[in-house]
Write an enzyme that holds these catalytic residues in place. Structure first.
Site, short mmCIF file in Angstrom:
data_model
loop_
_atom_site.label_atom_id
_atom_site.label_comp_id
_atom_site.label_asym_id
_atom_site.label_seq_id
_atom_site.Cartn_x
_atom_site.Cartn_y
_atom_site.Cartn_z
N GLU A 432 0.78 -1.14 -0.01
CA GLU A 432 0.11 -0.16 -0.04
C GLU A 432 0.84 1.24 0.02
O GLU A 432 0.71 2.12 0.84
CB GLU A 432 -0.91 0.08 1.25
CG GLU A 432 -2.07 -1.22 1.25
CD GLU A 432 -3.23 -0.89 0.45
OE1 GLU A 432 -3.17 0.22 -0.54
OE2 GLU A 432 -4.18 -1.44 0.26
N GLU A 502 -4.17 -10.75 -0.17
CA GLU A 502 -4.79 -10.52 1.09
C GLU A 502 -6.35 -10.80 0.68
O GLU A 502 -6.99 -10.15 -0.25
CB GLU A 502 -4.94 -9.08 1.34
CG GLU A 502 -3.64 -8.67 2.14
CD GLU A 502 -3.53 -7.36 2.79
OE1 GLU A 502 -4.48 -6.81 3.05
OE2 GLU A 502 -2.49 -6.58 2.73
C1 IPT Z 1 -5.17 -3.81 3.62
C2 IPT Z 1 -3.90 -3.75 3.99
O1 IPT Z 1 -2.83 -3.90 3.22
C3 IPT Z 1 -3.76 -4.46 5.49
O2 IPT Z 1 -2.44 -3.90 5.98
C4 IPT Z 1 -4.77 -4.13 6.18
O3 IPT Z 1 -4.90 -2.79 6.50
C5 IPT Z 1 -5.94 -4.73 5.54
O4 IPT Z 1 -6.07 -3.95 4.70
C6 IPT Z 1 -7.20 -4.56 6.44
O5 IPT Z 1 -7.12 -5.04 7.76
S1 IPT Z 1 -5.55 -2.33 2.77
C7 IPT Z 1 -7.38 -2.49 2.48
C8 IPT Z 1 -7.88 -0.96 3.26
C9 IPT Z 1 -7.60 -2.28 1.08
#
Ligand code: IPT
Length: 985
Positions: A432, A502
């Site tokens: 990010e 993720e």
């Molecule tokens: C995503 C992030 O990469 C991760 O660090 C964490 O924040 C996760 O979301 C949420 O728990 S960013 C997401 C807002 C697209």
């Protein structure tokens, strides 16, 4: 006149975008077998200042009196230490917002600064050793290594400043041989919470300053290695490994198991056993240079991008991964080796095969464990600038050349430190951080230094700099399109494999929809798996709350319990989400037909055959095993299947539910679990359940005392409410459609799709009123008519309770007819709830042992289970709906031995929940400590539950898991039983 040009005169380095000064070039992290080392971990003197320049550097000098200082443990974070009243400040949790004004590279004047002092004497043999240092003047005869300091440090040894560094989760070393004294050494480290580096470290986690990884003094003898690079590839066609170890200092490399004894730099090819995460074969080796011997563990493997796929040793692989932050509820990111090992063991035991080290390189010892136990690793650089999204990414450091040296420094510190780990198969540039030239520079540097691994960065949707198309939180439909190659994008991206770096946000109850994702991952070659977000809840152990989350320390800005979104609770207890994941990604697929007695077994490993597993069967009648045995299964190769015949059923029982349970278990002890550990299982039906019939043979009658009797029950004549069944008092039995919204019900504020939780609340599903319309007695039934509706709305659920009895048993049929326009709404749950006093123990036949919801139910195994009411609760850090048992045929709940229990059988299978507080109390609680058990156990018997989904950061439940509002009828049969007596605590 201006005399203050930066936030902290005398500490200009704090706001300097450059990575630092005075440090040694980055290199491999290793432990020499004979060069001495001295751990400087332990108790250090500590003084906290409010600003970077509040104190001068006198403390670093010899003879300074630090007698009045406090002490902190190193490794550690000072905000997690000190007295209970937050003597040293408090942790701050923000997801992506910087907790300070965005004005790069400036940081607040209020900049908590921890001065640390460590006094040490050298071991007796060191002075002689140092005299034989690596160079003539002794400069390099010893190295001082910091494995992690957040976020910026200046270091002095014996009054001489060594330099400054940033890059919190990366190692930094100084040459100190010439400054060491036999006794009375003074190591001084000034650590600033905020620095220019903080702009590059905006990961979604607690901000935790301190020296949080080891500090070590390493003797560097003359002729010691400094740095080396192990190149160990595997040719799957030939079955050979090719080894070349490049070393700054020439020497020999010995691999006794392969009879290898060659010079560094020399290439040798021999037959080897390859390394994979499933078969983590490591060869013990030694790098011998004139000044030291370095033990190595070499894994031969080749990572390649071929035919649009990530291949290792010639075969495509499927990541069944997790995103792992380093977390310990008391020590923050200061993890000891046993905690790291626990993480690895838990991963292996739950069929996880990969880790993305979100979002920074972990403690290096963790990678040793990944090599040893076998996990694929995406090693991610310590880089995230997410907070710049608040200003449309203006001034993003990754797109500003002034910051590029800092980015390259971080890339080099990661790659050089971790390059000798076979487990690391992909380098990730960070997380990010938007897009920009700095990322391209990092990718180019990494490619130049190490062409043997692939490059990942999720933010690069066009795959300009990367070797794999990666996304986060794509919904099922999009993943399917990507799998089919219908997702568009530039030509380069279209030719690349996809990973879901993720997905399945494991916040609170959930994630839902894992099995549906896994089906897509397995259906499309292009999709090479994913990494669940995330491994562990970052709850901070706290006297007030059990576990604290964002806001609990009075932070000005915070993001609440978004920091508790893991598959493990903060104390590392597996949550139901991890058990679900284990089932969904199990490496053996079993399917078949119980009636025909055949189970089809498929090896879903990418590399291993099934020889490590044994197979067992159990034949279950009404949830109880009446026979067990073993199955002979061939050692199938990856991808292969076989049909295996089950034995003849050991008993012939007509009219009852019968099924097979087949398990794949470890045939022998492994490094990560004992023999018998269950790896995969399936249940196959022989005969389905027959639902029970109750013939209405009793007539309801007024008892003259304000009650109505019917079979074993007494009702209130005025309200029609059930009062007792047999000797058991029942209170407040009525329709229930409310559940304490889960984090995934609530959804994240930025979600574009409908968020169910807020809609439910807006409609008033949490405050339904029950208006009694009629209590009717007929020849064979008591009928109670009600209208259930929230204030201020014309929506309603007309609810009719029809009671009948055959004598000992009491049957309730509930008919629900919606009124008004419900078409956009689905219900949290649909069923009845009732209150019982003196109920402690539950026994049931259905899914268990843990909770399950419509899209989280894969791990619920059908059988007979028992539990206390307290143990039915799942302790989500922020309380919310939990604990439902799925597919329940019958349940008995009572006080335990010698007391009658209420038995409930479902007309259809139902969801069973019991707790010592109401859903309303559960909903109102912010922490587990807010939940006070009452005298009543509230039991929910649900005909339906809505799915969970993953909308706290991803998509909501798939349509098939919604609970639409439509005319519905369901029934339960109640009776009093003494069977619960069989449960003995
Ligand atoms: C995503 C992030 O990469 C991760 O660090 C964490 O924040 C996760 O979301 C949420 O728990 S960013 C997401 C807002 C697209």
């Amino acid at each position: 006149m201006s005399f203050r040009t930066t936030g902290s005169p005398g500490a200009d380095y704090v706001e300097d975008v450059s990575p630092g000064s005075g440090t040694l070039p980055p290199r491999a992290w290793y432990a020499s077998s004979d060069a001495a080392s001295l751990s400087l971990n332990g108790s250090w003197r500590f003084r906290l200042s409010a600003t970077a320049d509040a104190e001068d550097d006198a403390f670093a000098g010899q003879g300074y009196d630090s007698g009045g200082w406090a002490e902190v443990a190193v490794p550690g974070h000072w905000v997690l230490q000190g007295s209970g009243d937050r003597e040293f400040g408090a942790p701050i949790y923000t997801n992506h917002r910087y907790p300070f004004p965005v004005d790069p590279p400036r940081v607040p004047t209020e900049n908590p600064t921890g001065d640390h002092l460590r006094f040490f004497d050298l071991p007796d043999d060191w002075p002689t050793l140092l005299a034989k240092g690596a160079d003539a003047d002794g400069t390099d005869s010893a190295v001082l290594r910091f494995d992690g300091v957040e976020s910026c440090a200046r270091v002095w040894l014996n009054g001489t400043v060594l330099g400054e560094f940033k890059g919190s989760r990366l190692p930094h070393e100084f040459a100190v041989g010439h400054l060491l004294r036999p006794t009375g050494n003074v190591l001084a480290v000034r650590v600033h919470q905020w620095s220019a580096g903080s702009y590059l470290e905006d990961q979604d986690q607690w901000w935790l300053p301190g020296i949080f990884r080891d500090v070590t003094l390493l003797h560097r003898p003359a002729g010691s290695a400094r740095d080396f690079f192990v190149h160990a590839s595997y040719d799957h066609r030939e079955g050979t490994g090719t080894l070349r170890v490049d070393s700054d200092v020439e020497g020999r490399i010995l691999v006794p198991g392969l009879d290898i004894d060659v010079e560094t730099g020399q290439v040798i090819t021999v037959p080897v056993r390859p390394w994979t995460a499933e078969t983590p074969y490591l060869y013990d080796a030694v790098l011998v240079v004139p000044g030291e011997r370095i033990p190595l563990r070499i894994g031969f493997r080749t990572v390649a991008l071929e035919d649009g796929l990530i291949k290792v040793n010639g075969r495509p692989l499927l990541f069944k991964g997790v995103n792992r932050h380093e977390w310990h509820p008391e020590h923050g990111r200061a993890l000891d080796l046993e905690t790291m090992r626990e993480d690895v063991l838990l991963m292996k035991r739950h069929n996880v095969n990969a880790v993305r080290t979100s979002h920074y390189p972990p403690h290096p010892a963790f990678l040793d464990l990944c090599d040893e136990y076998g996990l694929w690793v995406i090693d991610e650089c310590d880089l995230e600038t997410h907070g710049f999204t608040e200003q449309g990414w203006r001034d993003n450091p990754v797109d500003d050349d002034r910051w590029t040296p800092a980015l390259l420094d971080r890339a080099a510190r990661m790659v050089e430190r971790d390059k000798n780990h076979p487990s690391v198969v992909i380098w990730s540039l960070g997380n990010e951080a938007g897009t920009g030239r700095g990322l391209t520079a990092m990718a180019e540097w990494i490619r130049g230094r190490d062409g043997s691994r692939l490059i990942h960065y999720e933010g690069d949707w066009n795959c300009r700099d990367t070797d794999v198309y990666s996304r986060m939180y794509a919904d099922h439909a999009e993943v399917d399109r990507i799998g089919r190659g219908l997702d568009g994008g530039p030509v380069k991206r279209r030719q690349l494999p996809f990973i879901h770096c993720e997905y399945a946000h494991a916040m609170g109850n959930g994630p839902g929809g894992l099995a549906d994702y896994q089906r897509l991952f397995e259906a499309h070659d292009r999709i090479q798996g994913g990494f669940v977000w995330e491994w562990i809840d970052h709850g901070v152990k706290d006297e007030r709350y059990g576990f604290a989350y964002g806001g609990d320390f009075g932070e000005e800005l915070h993001d609440g319990n978004f920091v508790c979104d893991g598959l493990l609770f903060p104390d590392r207890t597996p949550s139901p989400g991890l058990l679900e994941y284990k089932k969904v990604v199990e490496p053996v697929r079993m399917e078949g037909d119980g009636v025909e007695g055949v189970v089809r077994i498929t090896n879903r490993y990418d590399f291993a055959d099934l020889s490590a597993l044994a197979f067992t069967w159990s034949y279950d009648v009404d949830g109880e095993s009446v026979g067990t045995g073993t199955l002979t299964v061939p050692a199938l190769a990856p991808g292969d299947s076989a049909d295996v015949k089950l034995p003849e059923p050991p008993v012939d029982v007509r009219g009852t539910e019968t099924r097979w349970t087949v398990r794949a278990v470890l045939a022998g002890d492994t490094a990560w679990a004992p023999k018998g550990h269950v790896v995969a299982w399936v249940q196959l039906w022989c005969a389905p359940r027959q639902s029970i019939g109750v013939t209405a043979r009793r007539r309801p009658a007024l008892d003259g005392r304000g009650g109505i009797t019917l079979g074993p029950a007494v009702f209130s004549a005025r309200t029609g409410e059930l009062v007792t069944v047999g000797g058991i008092d029942v209170s407040d039995l009525k329709l229930d459609v409310w559940r304490a919204p889960t984090d995934n019900d609530e959804g994240a504020p930025w979600q574009p799709d409908l968020r169910h939780g807020p809609l439910w609340r807006k409609l008033g599903l949490h405050r339904m009123q029950h208006r009694l319309e009629a209590v009717e007695l007929s020849d064979d039934a008591l009928t109670v008519r009600t209208r259930v509706a929230p204030a201020a709305a014309d929506l309603a659920l007309r609810t009719v309770y029809r009671w009948t009895s055959d004598g000992p048993r009491l049957k309730l049929t509930v008919s629900v007819t919606p009124e008004g326009d419900w078409h956009q709404v689905s219900l949290p749950r649909l069923g009845i709830r009732l209150g019982l006093t003196a109920a402690d123990r539950v026994r049931w036949h259905g899914g268990g042992p843990g909770e399950a919801y419509p899209d989280t139910g894969s791990a619920a195994m059908l059988g007979r289970w028992e539990s206390t009411v307290d143990d039915l609760q799942t302790p989500y850090v922020r309380p919310q709906e939990n604990g439902a048992r799925a597919g329940v045929r019958w349940a008995e709940i009572g006080r335990g031995p010698d007391f009658p229990a209420l038995r409930v059988e479902g007309g259809a299978e139902f969801w069973f929940t019991a707790r010592r507080w109401t859903s309303e109390q559960l909903d109102a609680a912010n922490h587990l400590t807010d939940l006070t058990p009452g005298d009543t156990v509230w039991v929910n018997l649900d005909h339906g539950q809505q799915g969970i989904g993953s909308q706290s950061c991803g998509p909501g439940p798939l349509p098939q898991y919604l609970l639409p509002v439509r005319p519905t009828e369901f029934s339960f049969v109640f009776s009093e039983t003494n069977e619960i007596n069989e449960i003995n605590g």
